[in-house]
Design an enzyme around this catalytic site. Sequence first.
Site, PDB file in Angstrom:
ATOM      1  N   LYS A 118      39.606  44.667  44.316  1.00  0.00           N
ATOM      2  CA  LYS A 118      38.887  44.142  43.151  1.00  0.00           C
ATOM      3  C   LYS A 118      37.655  45.008  42.902  1.00  0.00           C
ATOM      4  O   LYS A 118      36.840  45.237  43.804  1.00  0.00           O
ATOM      5  CB  LYS A 118      38.442  42.704  43.473  1.00  0.00           C
ATOM      6  CG  LYS A 118      38.699  41.715  42.366  1.00  0.00           C
ATOM      7  CD  LYS A 118      38.420  40.325  42.906  1.00  0.00           C
ATOM      8  CE  LYS A 118      38.282  39.328  41.815  1.00  0.00           C
ATOM      9  NZ  LYS A 118      37.845  38.029  42.308  1.00  0.00           N
TER      10      LYS A 118
HETATM   11  C1  E4P Z   1      37.962  35.397  40.044  1.00  0.00           C
HETATM   12  O1  E4P Z   1      38.653  36.169  40.640  1.00  0.00           O
HETATM   13  C2  E4P Z   1      36.673  34.866  40.490  1.00  0.00           C
HETATM   14  O2  E4P Z   1      36.669  34.827  41.897  1.00  0.00           O
HETATM   15  C3  E4P Z   1      36.429  33.462  40.041  1.00  0.00           C
HETATM   16  O3  E4P Z   1      37.472  32.950  39.247  1.00  0.00           O
HETATM   17  C4  E4P Z   1      35.049  33.177  39.578  1.00  0.00           C
HETATM   18  O4  E4P Z   1      34.964  31.823  39.249  1.00  0.00           O
HETATM   19  P1  E4P Z   1      33.563  31.050  39.053  1.00  0.00           P
HETATM   20  O5  E4P Z   1      33.038  31.387  37.702  1.00  0.00           O
HETATM   21  O6  E4P Z   1      33.951  29.599  39.157  1.00  0.00           O
HETATM   22  O7  E4P Z   1      32.687  31.511  40.167  1.00  0.00           O
END
Ligand code: E4P
Length: 219
Positions: free
Chosen positions: A83
Site C-alpha cells: 500500500k
Molecule cells: C483502507 O484501506 C483504510 O485502511 C480504511 O478503510 C480507512 O478507514 P477509516 O476512514 O475508517 O480510518
Amino acid sequence: MKFFLDTANIDEIREGASLGIVDGITTNPSLISKEGRDLEDIAREICDIVNGPISLEVVSTVSEEMIEEGRRLSKIHKNVVVKIPMIREGLKALHVLSQEGIRVNVTLIFSASQALLAAKNGAAIVSPFVGRLDDISLNGLDLVSDILTIYENYDYDTEVLVASIRHPLHVLEAATMGAHIATMPIKVLNQLLKHPLTNIGLQQFLADWENQKKLESTE
Ligand code: E4P
C-alpha cells in the site's frame, strides 16, 4: 464484489473468515499500531488465516525508501499487496514497483484525478476513502462512480476498492455501481447479514414447530 476486512486484529479476522466470505484484508499504520505487535508477525498470521490479498502500507515518504520498503513487504508472503499513499513520491514509487511486478494498492485517494494517475502508473488497486469524504460533506460514493467511469472509458485493469466504509449502505451502493472490492470493519460485515424480521420469523417458525410437537405428544 470482493469483501475485505479492514483490520489487523486477529480475532476479528478469524471471526470474519469463519463466515467464508472474506476475500482479503486491508491494514494501515493506525490499525497495525493499535495491535501493539510487530508488523511482519501480524502479516504472517493474517496470511495463514485468509488466502487472498493482504494490503500492508509503507511508512516512508521518500520514493527510494518507499521502493525499498515495498520490496521488503512484498517478500513477506505472495499475497501481500504493497500500500502506497497517493503523494508525489508515492507515484514515483508506484511506477518502479509496478514495473517490477509488485502489486500496489494506492491509498488515501480523494479525487478522480488521483485515481487516474494511479491507474496510469500501474496500480493493481486504488482505495477511495468514502467515509472520510462524507465526514467533510462531500459525497464519497460519487467519487467511486467517477473512478469506475474513467477506468471503463480507458479499459484500465486497476480494481476499485471502496475504503473508509462506515455503514451497510456504503457497501450496497458501491455494489450497485459495480465497484470491485469493499473493505469494511467487522461491525459493518455483521450489520450486512442482520435483519430483525429474519429473527422474528425464525422465532415464530420454531415456536410453531414446538407447539405442534407438544400437541402430537398429548394426542
Ligand atoms: C483502507 O484501506 C483504510 O485502511 C480504511 O478503510 C480507512 O478507514 P477509516 O476512514 O475508517 O480510518
